[in-house]
Scaffold this active site. Sequence first.
Site, PDB file in Angstrom:
ATOM      1  N   ASN A   1       0.799  -1.224   0.000  1.00  3.92           N
ATOM      2  CA  ASN A   1       0.000   0.000   0.000  1.00  3.92           C
ATOM      3  C   ASN A   1       0.838   1.283   0.000  1.00  3.92           C
ATOM      4  O   ASN A   1       0.381   2.327  -0.444  1.00  3.92           O
ATOM      5  CB  ASN A   1      -0.957  -0.002   1.207  1.00  3.92           C
ATOM      6  CG  ASN A   1      -0.245  -0.283   2.513  1.00  3.92           C
ATOM      7  OD1 ASN A   1       0.621  -1.158   2.596  1.00  3.92           O
ATOM      8  ND2 ASN A   1      -0.590   0.449   3.544  1.00  3.92           N
ATOM      9  N   HIS A   2       2.091   1.216   0.480  1.00  3.22           N
ATOM     10  CA  HIS A   2       2.920   2.435   0.541  1.00  3.22           C
ATOM     11  C   HIS A   2       3.770   2.679  -0.710  1.00  3.22           C
ATOM     12  O   HIS A   2       4.565   3.621  -0.727  1.00  3.22           O
ATOM     13  CB  HIS A   2       3.823   2.403   1.778  1.00  3.22           C
ATOM     14  CG  HIS A   2       3.089   2.698   3.046  1.00  3.22           C
ATOM     15  ND1 HIS A   2       2.598   3.956   3.330  1.00  3.22           N
ATOM     16  CD2 HIS A   2       2.736   1.911   4.080  1.00  3.22           C
ATOM     17  CE1 HIS A   2       1.978   3.930   4.495  1.00  3.22           C
ATOM     18  NE2 HIS A   2       2.038   2.695   4.986  1.00  3.22           N
TER      19      HIS A   2
ATOM     20  N   HIS B   1       0.397  -8.936   1.140  1.00  6.06           N
ATOM     21  CA  HIS B   1       0.683  -7.782   1.981  1.00  6.06           C
ATOM     22  C   HIS B   1      -0.594  -7.411   2.738  1.00  6.06           C
ATOM     23  O   HIS B   1      -1.516  -6.823   2.169  1.00  6.06           O
ATOM     24  CB  HIS B   1       1.133  -6.643   1.055  1.00  6.06           C
ATOM     25  CG  HIS B   1       1.802  -5.521   1.754  1.00  6.06           C
ATOM     26  ND1 HIS B   1       3.098  -5.582   2.187  1.00  6.06           N
ATOM     27  CD2 HIS B   1       1.349  -4.295   2.113  1.00  6.06           C
ATOM     28  CE1 HIS B   1       3.425  -4.446   2.766  1.00  6.06           C
ATOM     29  NE2 HIS B   1       2.374  -3.651   2.732  1.00  6.06           N
TER      30      HIS B   1
HETATM   31 FE   LIG Z   1       2.349  -1.927   3.980  1.00  4.19          FE
END
Ligand SMILES: [Fe+2]
Length: 251
Positions: free
Chosen positions: A47-48, A130
């Site tokens: 997500n990052h 993840h």
């Molecule tokens: Fe993450």
Amino acid sequence: MKDLKKSGLSPDFLIANVENASHGFGLTEKNYNELSGYGINCFTSGNHIWDKKEIFNYINKAVKLLRPINYPAKTPGVGSRVFEIGDTKIAVINALGRVFMQPIDSPWEILKKEVKKLKKITPIVLIDFHAEATAEKVCLGRFCSELGLTAFFGTHTHIQTADEKIINNMAYITDAGFCGALESVIGMDFATSLKRLQTSLPERYEVADLKVAQVNAVELLIDSKTGSALDIKRILVEIDYNKEDGGISEI
Ligand SMILES: [Fe+2]
């Protein structure tokens, strides 16, 4: 990575999750190239990966990099790749969980289709899932083992779990852990993290910039003909950069 080789590890194929490799947030092109030079074969993310805006300028030409496969169809980048090491083809998929995470497409049906496609190319298919919730990782892990995957490793929570095992010939670990400062809050400075928790006020996380690091990883032994996992071992190494030789020791 140079230090890791000193510890006797020389993998045939190396995967690293790099979603926060550039000072704790995202991945710059400079760091992508730098890490590629250290011999990493495949970069997964999460997500990052979008945190450094320049990612949008180079993700489509970064041939070793994956972003989660269950982002909407027009998202830049790709969610799976097939790599060639000599005569061996290795497929890697990256996917995001949905429990306690930002809304995202369901990974279940997407993975079923993707694995079917990749299995026509190679019996070796690995996934970096993840995700936040351990139960979601355990369930998706079981699902992946039934799809005939070679290995499942969870990432995102940064804390290495002690549940490595072989399920249905697939290597499994709920979370592979993280690489960063040993004395830290999953890589971040204690003072700012404590302030956030104690006051509930917004406080920007700061990376813990310390000389003693930990390296979490897993080492897999795979039958390249069948794609079955034969063994999975957890790696937990401490590197002391205060010492001239790197001070590598097992924790
Ligand atoms: Fe993450």
